[in-house]
Each structure stands twice: as C-alpha cells, then as structure tokens.
Motif scaffolding. Sequence first.
Motif, mmCIF file in Angstrom:
data_model
loop_
_atom_site.group_PDB
_atom_site.id
_atom_site.type_symbol
_atom_site.label_atom_id
_atom_site.label_comp_id
_atom_site.label_asym_id
_atom_site.label_seq_id
_atom_site.Cartn_x
_atom_site.Cartn_y
_atom_site.Cartn_z
ATOM 1 N N THR A 75 2.270 18.631 -19.617
ATOM 2 C CA THR A 75 3.695 18.307 -19.495
ATOM 3 C C THR A 75 3.559 16.876 -18.733
ATOM 4 O OG1 THR A 75 4.300 19.056 -17.257
ATOM 5 C CG2 THR A 75 4.643 20.621 -19.316
ATOM 6 N N TRP A 76 4.658 16.228 -18.765
ATOM 7 C CA TRP A 76 4.748 14.824 -18.306
ATOM 8 C C TRP A 76 4.650 14.874 -16.921
ATOM 9 C CZ3 TRP A 76 3.018 12.042 -21.907
ATOM 10 C CH2 TRP A 76 3.719 12.179 -23.252
ATOM 11 N N GLY A 77 5.110 15.882 -15.971
ATOM 12 C CA GLY A 77 5.085 15.780 -14.668
ATOM 13 C C GLY A 77 4.409 16.831 -14.042
ATOM 14 N N HIS A 78 3.262 17.555 -14.860
ATOM 15 C CA HIS A 78 2.795 18.668 -14.123
ATOM 16 C C HIS A 78 1.941 18.584 -12.761
ATOM 17 C CE1 HIS A 78 0.006 22.048 -14.086
ATOM 18 N NE2 HIS A 78 0.312 22.568 -15.225
ATOM 19 N N MET A 79 2.248 19.352 -12.091
ATOM 20 C CA MET A 79 1.698 19.166 -10.740
ATOM 21 C C MET A 79 0.627 20.303 -10.414
ATOM 22 S SD MET A 79 2.569 16.986 -8.360
ATOM 23 C CE MET A 79 3.898 15.857 -7.929
ATOM 24 N N VAL A 80 -0.421 20.130 -9.653
ATOM 25 C CA VAL A 80 -1.262 21.475 -9.179
ATOM 26 C C VAL A 80 -1.128 21.113 -7.620
ATOM 27 C CG1 VAL A 80 -2.772 20.887 -11.121
ATOM 28 C CG2 VAL A 80 -3.261 19.552 -9.078
ATOM 29 N N TYR A 81 -1.482 22.181 -7.170
ATOM 30 C CA TYR A 81 -1.289 22.349 -5.557
ATOM 31 C C TYR A 81 -2.280 22.894 -4.660
ATOM 32 C CZ TYR A 81 3.685 22.137 -6.834
ATOM 33 O OH TYR A 81 4.895 21.707 -7.388
ATOM 34 N N LEU A 82 -2.987 22.166 -3.734
ATOM 35 C CA LEU A 82 -4.155 22.271 -3.129
ATOM 36 C C LEU A 82 -3.526 22.918 -1.713
ATOM 37 C CD1 LEU A 82 -7.084 22.248 -2.416
ATOM 38 C CD2 LEU A 82 -6.601 19.940 -1.575
ATOM 39 N N ILE A 83 -3.996 24.220 -1.534
ATOM 40 C CA ILE A 83 -3.192 24.918 -0.280
ATOM 41 C C ILE A 83 -4.599 25.140 0.820
ATOM 42 C CG2 ILE A 83 -2.182 27.027 0.553
ATOM 43 C CD1 ILE A 83 -0.568 27.344 -1.975
ATOM 44 N N ASP A 84 -3.942 24.562 2.076
ATOM 45 C CA ASP A 84 -4.925 24.534 3.214
ATOM 46 C C ASP A 84 -6.406 24.146 2.889
ATOM 47 O OD1 ASP A 84 -2.951 25.568 4.850
ATOM 48 O OD2 ASP A 84 -3.417 27.586 4.557
ATOM 49 N N ASP A 85 -6.591 23.151 1.998
ATOM 50 C CA ASP A 85 -7.725 22.607 1.313
ATOM 51 C C ASP A 85 -8.944 23.615 1.016
ATOM 52 O OD1 ASP A 85 -7.087 20.066 2.078
ATOM 53 O OD2 ASP A 85 -7.738 20.456 4.280
ATOM 54 N N LYS A 86 -8.355 24.851 0.476
ATOM 55 C CA LYS A 86 -9.057 26.104 -0.035
ATOM 56 C C LYS A 86 -8.628 26.437 -1.348
ATOM 57 C CE LYS A 86 -9.886 27.702 4.887
ATOM 58 N NZ LYS A 86 -9.751 28.990 5.664
ATOM 59 N N TYR A 87 -7.596 26.511 -1.590
ATOM 60 C CA TYR A 87 -7.264 26.984 -2.955
ATOM 61 C C TYR A 87 -6.509 25.896 -3.712
ATOM 62 C CZ TYR A 87 -7.914 31.249 -0.119
ATOM 63 O OH TYR A 87 -8.297 32.343 0.784
ATOM 64 N N LEU A 88 -6.746 25.867 -4.900
ATOM 65 C CA LEU A 88 -6.500 24.869 -5.841
ATOM 66 C C LEU A 88 -5.630 25.732 -7.012
ATOM 67 C CD1 LEU A 88 -5.714 21.737 -6.552
ATOM 68 C CD2 LEU A 88 -7.602 22.133 -8.160
ATOM 69 N N PHE A 89 -4.216 25.508 -7.147
ATOM 70 C CA PHE A 89 -3.533 26.217 -8.023
ATOM 71 C C PHE A 89 -3.524 25.327 -9.360
ATOM 72 C CE2 PHE A 89 -2.929 28.676 -4.387
ATOM 73 C CZ PHE A 89 -2.952 30.103 -4.860
ATOM 74 N N CYS A 123 -13.544 15.335 0.026
ATOM 75 C CA CYS A 123 -14.908 16.424 0.282
ATOM 76 C C CYS A 123 -14.297 17.721 0.142
ATOM 77 C CB CYS A 123 -15.455 15.874 1.442
ATOM 78 S SG CYS A 123 -16.176 14.045 1.400
ATOM 79 N N VAL A 124 -13.594 18.234 -0.604
ATOM 80 C CA VAL A 124 -12.945 19.685 -0.758
ATOM 81 C C VAL A 124 -13.740 20.034 -1.978
ATOM 82 C CG1 VAL A 124 -11.042 19.239 0.828
ATOM 83 C CG2 VAL A 124 -10.815 19.046 -1.670
ATOM 84 N N LYS A 125 -13.969 21.442 -1.855
ATOM 85 C CA LYS A 125 -14.504 22.236 -2.950
ATOM 86 C C LYS A 125 -13.717 23.603 -3.019
ATOM 87 C CE LYS A 125 -18.915 20.494 -3.672
ATOM 88 N NZ LYS A 125 -20.441 20.461 -4.094
ATOM 89 N N PRO A 126 -12.445 23.509 -3.434
ATOM 90 C CA PRO A 126 -11.486 24.701 -3.334
ATOM 91 C C PRO A 126 -11.747 25.754 -4.442
ATOM 92 C CG PRO A 126 -10.614 23.084 -4.699
ATOM 93 C CD PRO A 126 -11.821 22.410 -3.993
ATOM 94 N N LEU A 127 -11.266 26.749 -4.302
ATOM 95 C CA LEU A 127 -11.292 27.958 -5.420
ATOM 96 C C LEU A 127 -10.232 27.496 -6.375
ATOM 97 C CD1 LEU A 127 -12.468 30.835 -5.834
ATOM 98 C CD2 LEU A 127 -10.221 31.632 -4.912
ATOM 99 N N PHE A 128 -10.736 27.430 -7.580
ATOM 100 C CA PHE A 128 -9.655 26.950 -8.698
ATOM 101 C C PHE A 128 -9.190 28.123 -9.274
ATOM 102 C CE2 PHE A 128 -12.692 23.613 -8.042
ATOM 103 C CZ PHE A 128 -12.259 22.375 -8.454
ATOM 104 N N ILE A 129 -7.922 28.180 -9.346
ATOM 105 C CA ILE A 129 -7.271 29.267 -10.102
ATOM 106 C C ILE A 129 -6.287 28.807 -10.936
ATOM 107 C CG2 ILE A 129 -5.584 31.055 -8.990
ATOM 108 C CD1 ILE A 129 -6.671 30.841 -6.333
ATOM 109 N N THR A 130 -6.385 29.241 -12.168
ATOM 110 C CA THR A 130 -5.622 28.780 -13.278
ATOM 111 C C THR A 130 -4.582 29.794 -13.765
ATOM 112 O OG1 THR A 130 -7.031 30.062 -14.877
ATOM 113 C CG2 THR A 130 -7.895 28.105 -14.151
ATOM 114 N N GLY A 131 -3.826 29.380 -14.561
ATOM 115 C CA GLY A 131 -2.562 30.186 -15.038
ATOM 116 C C GLY A 131 -2.684 30.967 -15.907
ATOM 117 N N HIS A 132 -3.870 31.075 -16.767
ATOM 118 C CA HIS A 132 -4.093 32.033 -17.796
ATOM 119 C C HIS A 132 -5.725 32.371 -18.071
ATOM 120 C CE1 HIS A 132 -0.202 31.094 -19.636
ATOM 121 N NE2 HIS A 132 -0.292 29.877 -19.301
ATOM 122 N N THR A 133 -6.619 31.764 -17.350
ATOM 123 C CA THR A 133 -7.822 32.161 -17.450
ATOM 124 C C THR A 133 -8.669 32.409 -16.293
ATOM 125 O OG1 THR A 133 -8.558 29.921 -17.694
ATOM 126 C CG2 THR A 133 -8.031 30.989 -19.704
#
Length: 289
Positions: free
Chosen positions: A170-184, A225-235
């Motif tokens: 989408t034109w305005g899609h956001m992703v969120y890095l929480i506490d430098d550990k989890y990327l949604f 310099c962060v290597k988070p847990l990548f958490i996807t919506g469908h996979t």
Amino acid sequence: MSKKATEFQRVAMSRIYRGKEIFKPLNTGWIDENVACVREWVANIFFYRRGETTIMIDAGYNYDRLAEKMGWLEIDAKSIRHILITHQDTDHVGAVEADGLGLFKKAKLYIGEIENRYRYLTGEVRRRVMHRLYKLPQVTINNKKQLLKDGETFKIGNIKIHAFLVPGHTWGHMVYLIDDKYLFTGDTIWFGADGGYSFISALAESNKLAVRSLGILEQKLKKMCVKPLFITGHTGFTDNFEFAFAHKEKLCSPFKKKVHDPSALYDAYDESDDTERNAKNGFLKVAGK
C-alpha cells in the motif's frame, strides 16, 4: 463494510489461492514469552506483552472467533488499549471497523499519516488489488488515532516503538520495530522455503516501489545495528537476517511456481488444525530452520 469484505475474502480468495502454495500462516500460540499470535484463516494478528502492557499489532478480519482464540492465550480483549496498524486492508483492520464486533472500541490506533491520508479511510484514494483491476470498499473506523511519520520513535508505557514507512503493498504501509528486538512486517515480506521475497505481486499498489522499499529497510536496520525477529502477517517469523532479505529484489507471484513454498497449506482458509490444545503446547516454530 468489514463484514462483507471478510466474507468475500473467505470465499473468493480461498478459491483463487487454493493449491497455489502461497499462504503459510502461523497457528494460534506464543512465539516467545513476549509475543503471541492469533490465526484468522490466512492472516495473523500479534500481541506484544511487557509487564502490565499488551500491545496489539494489526486487527485482522471481522472475525467472530477472535475473542475465543485470545482467551486460549489468556489475553482479554478489554485489556487492549493500543493497536499498531501496518496498513488498512480488510485482513488487518476488520476488528476495528465500525461494523465490527466492537471488541476494541476504547483502543487507540497508530497509523502512518500517508496511509491515513492517501488510502481509503478518507476516500481520497481507493485501494486496488489484483493488478489494480479490483477496487476494495472504503473503510470506516471511529477509534481515536495517532498518525505516525516515517522514522518516528515513540513509547507506549516503557515499550519503545520505531515506525518505518515501507510503501509498495500500500502507499503508506508501516512496519514496527519494538524494543529493538521484534520487527512486525505486515504485508511487506513473504517467506518462501528459501527466504524472504517482496510480498504477493497481485496485491501490491506498486511492485517496483515494494522491492525498492525492502532494500531501503534492510539498509536502515543494518545502520541501526539491529537484527530483530522478523514477524510477518501471513508466513511466519525468523531470526535469520539474511534469510529475511534473501530475495528482496524478487516478487512472490501466485502464478510462478518457482517462488512458491511446497510446505504451505493447500487451502489456508481451512483452519481446522488451529486448536486450543496446540495453542498451549509450547512455542511456535521459526521459519527457515
């Protein structure tokens, strides 16, 4: 319109994507001690818990089993006061649309300002999918909203959240890095058996922009310099940075077998294997291992 759109997806998309080896949602359960997942057919919504605060990430379909499945995880819908929205497709905002079940009426929504301004929440621009041939219905949401800018960092209690604009799906899609550990990541990355790709091509506003955005996101994370847990919506999810961006320049196409995942469900809208017993039976499995 969330009821109508939810039912349309349940029936029509099940037929379209059945056997295409595309959707590989997580079943309901805990990823680790901080992150929980609820499965709604092909889609996952997530909860981040730290101390007394629980944040919801995306709001799924207008799904009549959401409160039930949250109960499997001992999460009370009434306790949710903050919801991060990656984007405003039916399978990510259905539970907070005006015709939804009303589970989260008191929750504050966090949405990218571009997604809010140029997407179908205001009606200025309507979302189109299937190579822009099909126009999605307009969204109506009455919750209080906080609009976010690209790169904005803010806190909910003691929880730090960094918002990245990753347009394309989408034109305005956001992703969120929480506490430098989890990327949604919402619908920016699709995990195949051999790594991450740009998300499903038929559902993007701009595939070229989506590919470019993934490359920019990778560089931003490296710079931080962060290597988070990548958490996807469908996979699913992975803690392997290289796996997550392995094929960032390529598209996941429903009609090109070479980028499919043979371990994906034949029909991910059949969630008969998503049970309370399994939800309480240990942590969910990491992708790419």
